[in-house]
Write a protein that holds these residues in place. Structure first.
Motif, PDB file in Angstrom:
ATOM      1  N   GLU A 105      33.824  37.392  43.590  1.00 52.00           N
ATOM      2  CA  GLU A 105      34.412  38.308  42.606  1.00 52.00           C
ATOM      3  C   GLU A 105      34.488  39.736  43.144  1.00 52.00           C
ATOM      4  O   GLU A 105      34.196  40.708  42.435  1.00 52.00           O
ATOM      5  CB  GLU A 105      33.635  38.260  41.280  1.00 52.00           C
ATOM      6  CG  GLU A 105      33.739  36.917  40.582  1.00 52.00           C
ATOM      7  CD  GLU A 105      32.968  36.865  39.282  1.00 52.00           C
ATOM      8  OE1 GLU A 105      32.368  37.886  38.888  1.00 52.00           O
ATOM      9  OE2 GLU A 105      32.953  35.789  38.661  1.00 52.00           O
ATOM     10  N   LEU A 106      34.872  39.840  44.417  1.00 50.29           N
ATOM     11  CA  LEU A 106      35.048  41.134  45.074  1.00 50.29           C
ATOM     12  C   LEU A 106      36.435  41.178  45.724  1.00 50.29           C
ATOM     13  O   LEU A 106      37.213  40.235  45.600  1.00 50.29           O
ATOM     14  CB  LEU A 106      33.953  41.350  46.129  1.00 50.29           C
ATOM     15  CG  LEU A 106      32.527  41.479  45.606  1.00 50.29           C
ATOM     16  CD1 LEU A 106      31.539  41.445  46.755  1.00 50.29           C
ATOM     17  CD2 LEU A 106      32.349  42.759  44.813  1.00 50.29           C
ATOM     18  N   ASP A 107      36.732  42.295  46.399  1.00 49.86           N
ATOM     19  CA  ASP A 107      38.031  42.460  47.048  1.00 49.86           C
ATOM     20  C   ASP A 107      37.905  42.291  48.558  1.00 49.86           C
ATOM     21  O   ASP A 107      36.871  42.578  49.139  1.00 49.86           O
ATOM     22  CB  ASP A 107      38.587  43.865  46.761  1.00 49.86           C
ATOM     23  CG  ASP A 107      38.768  44.107  45.277  1.00 49.86           C
ATOM     24  OD1 ASP A 107      39.480  43.313  44.644  1.00 49.86           O
ATOM     25  OD2 ASP A 107      38.199  45.094  44.763  1.00 49.86           O
ATOM     26  N   SER A 162      29.789  40.648  52.240  1.00 49.48           N
ATOM     27  CA  SER A 162      29.460  41.734  51.308  1.00 49.48           C
ATOM     28  C   SER A 162      28.147  42.434  51.662  1.00 49.48           C
ATOM     29  O   SER A 162      27.947  43.595  51.314  1.00 49.48           O
ATOM     30  CB  SER A 162      29.400  41.204  49.876  1.00 49.48           C
ATOM     31  OG  SER A 162      28.498  40.113  49.804  1.00 49.48           O
ATOM     32  N   LYS A 184      34.424  50.909  44.418  1.00 44.51           N
ATOM     33  CA  LYS A 184      33.212  51.513  44.970  1.00 44.51           C
ATOM     34  C   LYS A 184      33.482  52.060  46.368  1.00 44.51           C
ATOM     35  O   LYS A 184      33.020  53.152  46.741  1.00 44.51           O
ATOM     36  CB  LYS A 184      32.119  50.450  45.023  1.00 44.51           C
ATOM     37  CG  LYS A 184      30.727  50.964  45.194  1.00 44.51           C
ATOM     38  CD  LYS A 184      29.753  49.812  45.098  1.00 44.51           C
ATOM     39  CE  LYS A 184      28.333  50.276  45.171  1.00 44.51           C
ATOM     40  NZ  LYS A 184      27.385  49.162  45.092  1.00 44.51           N
ATOM     41  N   TYR A 185      34.271  51.326  47.162  1.00 43.17           N
ATOM     42  CA  TYR A 185      34.625  51.719  48.523  1.00 43.17           C
ATOM     43  C   TYR A 185      35.404  53.037  48.517  1.00 43.17           C
ATOM     44  O   TYR A 185      35.110  53.951  49.287  1.00 43.17           O
ATOM     45  CB  TYR A 185      35.450  50.591  49.163  1.00 43.17           C
ATOM     46  CG  TYR A 185      36.038  50.895  50.515  1.00 43.17           C
ATOM     47  CD1 TYR A 185      35.231  51.020  51.638  1.00 43.17           C
ATOM     48  CD2 TYR A 185      37.416  51.046  50.677  1.00 43.17           C
ATOM     49  CE1 TYR A 185      35.768  51.285  52.886  1.00 43.17           C
ATOM     50  CE2 TYR A 185      37.964  51.315  51.920  1.00 43.17           C
ATOM     51  CZ  TYR A 185      37.128  51.434  53.017  1.00 43.17           C
ATOM     52  OH  TYR A 185      37.664  51.702  54.245  1.00 43.17           O
ATOM     53  N   ASP A 222      33.590  45.728  46.899  1.00 42.59           N
ATOM     54  CA  ASP A 222      34.221  46.204  45.661  1.00 42.59           C
ATOM     55  C   ASP A 222      35.100  47.397  46.035  1.00 42.59           C
ATOM     56  O   ASP A 222      34.592  48.424  46.483  1.00 42.59           O
ATOM     57  CB  ASP A 222      33.134  46.611  44.655  1.00 42.59           C
ATOM     58  CG  ASP A 222      33.710  47.085  43.339  1.00 42.59           C
ATOM     59  OD1 ASP A 222      34.935  46.932  43.136  1.00 42.59           O
ATOM     60  OD2 ASP A 222      32.944  47.596  42.513  1.00 42.59           O
ATOM     61  N   TYR A 223      36.419  47.261  45.868  1.00 42.86           N
ATOM     62  CA  TYR A 223      37.366  48.282  46.342  1.00 42.86           C
ATOM     63  C   TYR A 223      37.169  49.630  45.641  1.00 42.86           C
ATOM     64  O   TYR A 223      37.235  50.676  46.278  1.00 42.86           O
ATOM     65  CB  TYR A 223      38.804  47.786  46.159  1.00 42.86           C
ATOM     66  CG  TYR A 223      39.838  48.725  46.718  1.00 42.86           C
ATOM     67  CD1 TYR A 223      39.877  48.997  48.081  1.00 42.86           C
ATOM     68  CD2 TYR A 223      40.760  49.355  45.899  1.00 42.86           C
ATOM     69  CE1 TYR A 223      40.811  49.867  48.617  1.00 42.86           C
ATOM     70  CE2 TYR A 223      41.698  50.222  46.426  1.00 42.86           C
ATOM     71  CZ  TYR A 223      41.721  50.469  47.779  1.00 42.86           C
ATOM     72  OH  TYR A 223      42.649  51.335  48.302  1.00 42.86           O
TER      73      TYR A 223
END
Length: 164
Positions: free
Chosen positions: A37-39, A16, A59-60, A56-57
């Motif tokens: 707790e992210l993708d 990350s 945010k991406y 974080d998808y």
């Protein structure tokens, strides 16, 4: 592809914070992503092995949309403006049209010069080419001929663009 959609056996994982976590199985990478707790997002699917990143998808996707919008802003659109002439145009009228074309060219647009023929004017197409040549000659200080005069249907068309 994100999370469970990634079916590759081995992937290269980026953490990350952008650190390299090495090559591992997709299941292990999924575990790491869930713990944070992210993708898990596949960034370079064509690489061998494919490159995935823990981010974080939402945010991406927002970042990608913003970059696309920014690139669109910097893009310059070129319009084509048309100047219509007739074979029996007078000198002053021609000068007016030249000034109009000069204004379009200075704004960065391309100019399409159309010489339209009606009725018996079609019999004197050869003499009318002189008008387009004169038009281009008056604009040669700021314009260059993109496409030379060409006869299409009932009109003769020439394209001019700004000198670089």
């Amino acid at each position: 592809m994100i999370n469970e959609q990634i079916r590759d056996k081995e992937i290269r994982l980026i953490g990350s914070e952008g650190e390299q976590l090495g090559i591992m199985s997709a299941k292990d990478a999924m575990k790491l992503a869930r713990e944070a707790e992210l993708d898990l997002v596949k960034i370079a699917p064509t690489a061998k092995p494919p490159v995935c990143k823990i981010i974080d998808y939402g945010k991406y996707r927002y970042e990608l949309a913003r970059k696309e919008k920014e690139a669109k802003k910097k893009q310059k659109t070129i319009d084509i403006k048309e100047v219509r002439l007739s074979p029996n145009i007078d000198t002053n009228d021609l000068n007016t049209k030249v000034n109009q074309a000069r204004k379009f060219l200075s704004k960065g647009d391309k100019v399409k010069v159309t010489l339209r023929f009606r009725g018996r004017e079609l019999a004197h197409v050869n003499q009318s080419k002189v008008i387009l040549d004169e038009f281009a000659k008056q604009l040669e200080d700021i314009a260059v001929i993109d496409k030379p005069a060409k006869f299409e249907g009932r009109s003769m068309i020439m394209f001019l663009s700004e000198k670089r």
